[in-house]
Each structure stands twice: as structure tokens, then as C-alpha cells.
Motif scaffolding. Structure first.
Motif, PDB file in Angstrom:
ATOM      1  N   ASN A  21       4.311  26.795  14.348  1.00 33.13           N
ATOM      2  CA  ASN A  21       3.541  26.320  13.199  1.00 33.13           C
ATOM      3  C   ASN A  21       4.459  25.740  12.133  1.00 33.13           C
ATOM      4  O   ASN A  21       5.605  26.175  11.983  1.00 33.13           O
ATOM      5  CB  ASN A  21       2.737  27.473  12.579  1.00 33.13           C
ATOM      6  CG  ASN A  21       1.638  27.977  13.493  1.00 33.13           C
ATOM      7  OD1 ASN A  21       0.588  27.366  13.621  1.00 33.13           O
ATOM      8  ND2 ASN A  21       1.883  29.107  14.140  1.00 33.13           N
ATOM      9  N   ASN A  34      -0.805  24.874   6.683  1.00 33.57           N
ATOM     10  CA  ASN A  34      -0.365  25.815   7.717  1.00 33.57           C
ATOM     11  C   ASN A  34      -1.020  25.372   9.020  1.00 33.57           C
ATOM     12  O   ASN A  34      -2.156  25.739   9.311  1.00 33.57           O
ATOM     13  CB  ASN A  34      -0.761  27.244   7.351  1.00 33.57           C
ATOM     14  CG  ASN A  34      -0.283  28.262   8.388  1.00 33.57           C
ATOM     15  OD1 ASN A  34       0.292  27.897   9.412  1.00 33.57           O
ATOM     16  ND2 ASN A  34      -0.520  29.534   8.126  1.00 33.57           N
ATOM     17  N   GLU A  35      -0.309  24.552   9.785  1.00 29.21           N
ATOM     18  CA  GLU A  35      -0.891  23.980  10.999  1.00 29.21           C
ATOM     19  C   GLU A  35       0.098  24.062  12.160  1.00 29.21           C
ATOM     20  O   GLU A  35       1.313  24.131  11.952  1.00 29.21           O
ATOM     21  CB  GLU A  35      -1.300  22.526  10.763  1.00 29.21           C
ATOM     22  CG  GLU A  35      -2.431  22.363   9.765  1.00 29.21           C
ATOM     23  CD  GLU A  35      -3.172  21.049   9.938  1.00 29.21           C
ATOM     24  OE1 GLU A  35      -3.089  20.448  11.033  1.00 29.21           O
ATOM     25  OE2 GLU A  35      -3.830  20.632   8.964  1.00 29.21           O
ATOM     26  N   PRO A  36      -0.420  24.042  13.384  1.00 25.41           N
ATOM     27  CA  PRO A  36       0.463  24.078  14.565  1.00 25.41           C
ATOM     28  C   PRO A  36       1.407  22.878  14.609  1.00 25.41           C
ATOM     29  O   PRO A  36       1.033  21.771  14.213  1.00 25.41           O
ATOM     30  CB  PRO A  36      -0.522  24.043  15.747  1.00 25.41           C
ATOM     31  CG  PRO A  36      -1.812  24.538  15.189  1.00 25.41           C
ATOM     32  CD  PRO A  36      -1.841  24.070  13.760  1.00 25.41           C
ATOM     33  N   GLU A  53      -3.860  20.990  13.888  1.00 20.82           N
ATOM     34  CA  GLU A  53      -5.033  21.661  14.462  1.00 20.82           C
ATOM     35  C   GLU A  53      -5.787  20.771  15.440  1.00 20.82           C
ATOM     36  O   GLU A  53      -6.240  21.227  16.490  1.00 20.82           O
ATOM     37  CB  GLU A  53      -5.985  22.128  13.345  1.00 20.82           C
ATOM     38  CG  GLU A  53      -5.468  23.282  12.503  1.00 20.82           C
ATOM     39  CD  GLU A  53      -5.436  24.601  13.270  1.00 20.82           C
ATOM     40  OE1 GLU A  53      -5.957  24.642  14.403  1.00 20.82           O
ATOM     41  OE2 GLU A  53      -4.879  25.569  12.740  1.00 20.82           O
TER      42      GLU A  53
END
Length: 349
Positions: A21, A34-36, A53
Motif C-alpha cells: 500500500n 491509503n491505496e494499494p 483500489e
């Protein structure tokens, strides 16, 4: 002069550029992204279809010409161009409401403690090309310790273990510097691989990475539980090739990941053994802290405590510790420059 005057209006950011992330901290606002760390690319046209996402939803579900990739492996840049595009996407999201004539941001990026000079330069260049004005690098265990508000500038031992997606960082910190450290290219993603291999070899079930991650979260543990868990898992039968559902227990998952967990424990012990005697004495009265997504594995703190015979605590909000540390350093840059591994000159704007 122009940059210095208008720089106070730019949205300076701290980035936890993780294998699993990416978290972005904006000065004055906290964590806003907060993303992959996943990018979907159309190989026919070379265009980026989705990031974060949206790209994660495509994992294992795309035709052959659409590749869903992680541009970072074991915490370091493996695909420079894709990393640059991913960073640019996040920068543009942060600056979507910023006046176009204002300078681009100053950026503090967390990197593994064991990275080479070439790997550091790759992160710097990717950030500059994505639109950063100044780039500073900080070792992830130091960032995690700062994010957990440990007294890193005191003359006392602060032990932090950051278990992320691609790497595990172990460090003993004192007087604003790292006294002893280990960077292990093994963490949460390796646990997923262990689960996939165990189910294939022991239960004749083939599953994907996303399913393994879900099983790890639902049933994973590093230490025996008071009440063991069990759950259903779906995949492809290796013998018949048809869909199949089986029941699996937390004991089996613990067995699957045990070798990787033991490797991490061995490195923790080695790091403590390298610590000067005066600092080791401090540890008898202080806790060892664990951060990162791996710290959420049930019983990991109990297992570490059992092995090293010291109190172990999971930091508050362990998933965001590195990002919060990068942000705190960014907001106190003049006072905390000694904790940085690279202090960069201002880029041409």
C-alpha cells in the motif's frame, strides 16, 4: 526566491511507498490517501487503465493484454516508469485544488534501511519526475519509530520492528541514528505465498494471491490461540480442475507461515545481539515495538516476546506509523534533518 516565498502555500507531503500500500500524508491535514500499490496497464496501447483500489479489483480478472502489476518489490522500485506514473497520480490528487502557479511539493519518502544507492536514486528520480520540488528519504524503521512517537533523539535504546508487505525492517535507534539494523526482504507477501504453496501441496487446492491475503487476515496467527479459528476457502481442485470448497483452520495457516516467521525471529535476535551492551541494558526496562501490517497477525507480539524474553507492544495504528513518521519529519524538517538518509537539493522548477 520565488519558490521559497510561495512554497509555504504548497501541499508538502510524506509518503510511505510500500510494496502493498501507498499512504500519503499532507502537511496540516494528515493521511489523505491509503491505496494499494497496484497499477493496471493495457499492453496493446501502453496506457495506464487504473491505479490503487480500482486496479486491485482487476487482480486475477483481466484478459491477457491487461497486466495488473506491483511496481515495487520488497519495498524497492522494480519498475521505474510505472512507479513514476503511480506517484504522479497521487501527487495530482493531492494538488487537484492547488493553484497551478504554486510550486510542487516537498516530499519525504520512507525507504527500507537496506536499500542500495542505486535504489535510493530510483526513488528520488521517480518522485522528481512525478512533480516533487524537493525530495528527502528516511529509513522506514526510523519513520515508524517517529510515527509511534518514540524518543528517538534520546541516548537510549528504541527497538522497532516494521513488518510490511515486501520487507521487514528491524532497527535499534539511539541519539537520532540507527545503531544496529536488519532489512529482510520477507514479510506479508511471503506469508501469502506460503499459504498458496501449503494449500497446493497439502490440500490439492489452487488459490490466488487475493484469496490468500483474505485467509491470512481471517485465520492467520503466529502464536497458538486460546480458541483456534476455522473457515471456508474456495479455489480450484488440483486433481479434477473443478471448483472446490474446503474447511481450513488457524493451526494450518500457522504451520504454513511458520518458516517465514522463524526467519524474521532469527533476524530480530541477530539485531539485538549486535547492539552495544549499554543499550541492551536499556531494553530490560523498555518495550520492543512492532508496526506495519504484519503486526496485525494474531499473536505476533506474543511470539516475539516469548523468543527474545522482552516486553513487546504493537504501536497505535500500526498500518500508518511510517506515513505519520514521514509527515512528522516533514513538519519539523529543520529540527529532524539528522534522521534523514538523504537530504536533497531543491530541484529546478
Amino acid at each position: 526566491m520565488f519558490n521559497k516565498f510561495f512554497g509555504i502555500f504548497s501541499k508538502d507531503i510524506g509518503i510511505d511507498l510500500g510494496t502493498a500500500n501507498t499512504l500519503v500524508y499532507v502537511r496540516g491535514k494528515g493521511i489523505v490517501i491509503n491505496e494499494p500499490s497496484i497499477v493496471a496497464i493495457n499492453n496493446k496501447t501502453g496506457t495506464v487503465l487504473a491505479i490503487g483500489e480500482e486496479a486491485k479489483k482487476m487482480v486475477g480478472r483481466t484478459p491477457g493484454y491487461i497486466v495488473v502489476t506491483k511496481p515495487l518489490v520488497s519495498g524497492v522500485v522494480s519498475d521505474f516508469e510505472v512507479t513514476e506514473q503511480m506517484l504522479k497520480y497521487f501527487f495530482d490528487r493531492v494538488h487537484s485544488e492547488t493553484l497551478s502557479f504554486l510550486p510542487r511539493p516537498r516530499v519525504v519518502v520512507g525507504v527500507p534501511s537496506g536499500v542500495t544507492e542505486v535504489e535510493k536514486r530510483a526513488v528520488e528520480d521517480a518522485a522528481y519526475n512525478a512533480g516533487a520540488r524537493e525530495v528527502y528519504l528516511i529509513e522506514e524503521p526510523m519513520a515508524a519509530a517517529v510515527g509511534a512517537r518514540l524518543p528517538v533523539q534520546e541516548a537510549a535504546a528504541n527497538v522497532i520492528i516494521d513488518i510490511g508487505g515486501g520487507s521487514t525492517e528491524i532497527a535499534v535507534i539511539s541519539m537520532g541514528g540507527v545503531v544496529a539494523a536488519r532489512s529482510l526482504r520477507l514479510a506479508g507477501d511471503k506469508f501469502n505465498e506460503d499459504i498458496i504453496r501449503y494449500l497446493r501441496e497439502e490440500r490439492n487446492l489452487l488459490i490466488g494471491e487475493a484469496t490468500a491475503e483474505n485467509v491470512k487476515i481471517r485465520l492467520g496467527s503466529a502464536y497458538p490461540l486460546e480458541e483456534e479459528l476455522s473457515g471456508e476457502i474456495k479455489g480450484r481442485d488440483m486433481l479434477s480442475g473443478l471448483p472446490k470448497e474446503i474447511t481450513i483452520t488457524s493451526e494450518e495457516i500457522r504451520k504454513a507461515i511458520s518458516r517465514s516467521v522463524r526467519t524474521i525471529l532469527a533476524d530480530i535476535k541477530s539485531t539485538i545481539e549486535e547492539t552495544p551492551p549499554e543499550l541492551i541494558a536499556d531494553l530490560l526496562n523498555r518495550s520492543v515495538y512492532v508496526s506495519g501490517g504484519g503486526s496485525l497477525l494474531r499473536g505476533i507480539d506474543q511470539l516475539i516476546s516469548h523468543e527474545i524474553k522482552l516486553p513487546v507492544k504493537v504501536v497505535d495504528d500500526p498500518l500508518t506509523a511510517v506515513a505519520r513518521g514521514c509527515g512528522f519529519v516533514l513538519e519539523h524538517l529543520d529540527k529532524l534533518k539528522e534522521v534523514l538518509v538523504v537530504t536533497s537539493k531543491e530541484a529546478y522548477w
